[in-house]
Design an enzyme around this catalytic site. Structure first.
Site, PDB file in Angstrom:
ATOM      1  N   ASP A   9       0.854  -1.191   0.000  1.00  0.00           N
ATOM      2  CA  ASP A   9       0.000   0.000   0.000  1.00  0.00           C
ATOM      3  C   ASP A   9       0.886   1.235   0.000  1.00  0.00           C
ATOM      4  O   ASP A   9       1.962   1.240   0.604  1.00  0.00           O
ATOM      5  CB  ASP A   9      -0.912   0.013   1.228  1.00  0.00           C
ATOM      6  CG  ASP A   9      -1.948  -1.093   1.193  1.00  0.00           C
ATOM      7  OD1 ASP A   9      -2.399  -1.438   0.090  1.00  0.00           O
ATOM      8  OD2 ASP A   9      -2.307  -1.612   2.268  1.00  0.00           O
TER       9      ASP A   9
ATOM     10  N   ASP B 156      -7.105  -1.318  -4.521  1.00  0.00           N
ATOM     11  CA  ASP B 156      -8.180  -0.943  -3.594  1.00  0.00           C
ATOM     12  C   ASP B 156      -9.102   0.092  -4.216  1.00  0.00           C
ATOM     13  O   ASP B 156     -10.327   0.026  -4.069  1.00  0.00           O
ATOM     14  CB  ASP B 156      -7.588  -0.392  -2.296  1.00  0.00           C
ATOM     15  CG  ASP B 156      -6.771  -1.421  -1.535  1.00  0.00           C
ATOM     16  OD1 ASP B 156      -7.081  -2.616  -1.647  1.00  0.00           O
ATOM     17  OD2 ASP B 156      -5.826  -1.017  -0.838  1.00  0.00           O
TER      18      ASP B 156
END
Length: 209
Positions: free
Chosen positions: A150, A184
């Site tokens: 991430d 995401d």
């Protein structure tokens, strides 16, 4: 939309997602950040579990961390197969374009994160205190034990909440605190499409099928 076009869109989203993750993994040390704007940072973290960093063994304490990780990865694989079949059936039956579009985004995002979980532990060395190497000798985890990369962080506002707010009043709060990635974003876009264009995506004929 044809199956060929849908596949091309999925591949395009996957390329953007994976290239961004590979760049971060091979240029940043874990925990390193770069401020783009005051409200947007590139902040490298690795997610061992599900959304918001939740791990399966947090929900089911009787599972070991390794068992929980492998179980989650296997569940994700079956979920992707299910979404893929749904997408194929929708395109084959000439279903609503809105539903096809949503499923494309959801599937691309899901595949993007599952690639990390399955392969990244083997493909990369550890990012802890050092920049990782790609296809080096020292992999950081076995197959199915990789961590999701991430890097997108949007601390749009932070400060102390008013004391009159129940339970959390007076606490320091950051909005938006979670760190996420392109995959995401893709999944969120898919679900947003399904929520706001629900009636179009799930017309009467689609529901009957």
């Amino acid at each position: 939309m044809s199956l060929k076009k849908a596949t091309l869109f999925i591949i395009l989203i996957l390329l953007i997602d994976q290239l961004s993750k590979i760049y971060i993994k091979t240029h940043f040390v874990l925990g390193e950040d770069v401020e783009v704007f005051t409200w947007f940072k590139i902040f490298f973290v690795e997610n061992k579990g599900m959304a918001w960093g939740t791990k399966l063994n947090d929900i089911f304490p009787f599972l070991s961390e390794n068992t929980a990780k492998v179980s989650l990865t296997i569940f994700r694989i079956f979920a992707i197969l299910g979404v893929g079949y749904w997408l194929y059936k929708t395109i084959s039956s000439r279903g609503p374009k809105v539903l096809v579009t949503a499923l494309i985004f959801i599937m691309a995002g899901a595949i993007g994160n599952i690639i990390d979980s399955i392969f990244y532990g083997v493909l990369f060395s550890s990012s802890n205190t050092q920049v990782a190497t790609f296809l080096g000798k020292n992999s950081y985890a076995p197959l199915l034990h990789g961590q999701v990369v991430d890097m997108l962080y949007l601390p749009i506002w932070n400060g102390y909440l008013p004391k009159w707010i129940p339970f959390i009043g007076g606490d320091f709060f950051t909005f938006f605190e979670p760190v996420f990635n392109i995959a995401d974003v893709s999944i969120c876009i898919g679900f947003i499409i399904l929520i706001f264009w629900n009636k179009t995506a799930f017309s009467k004929s689609t529901k009957e099928e």
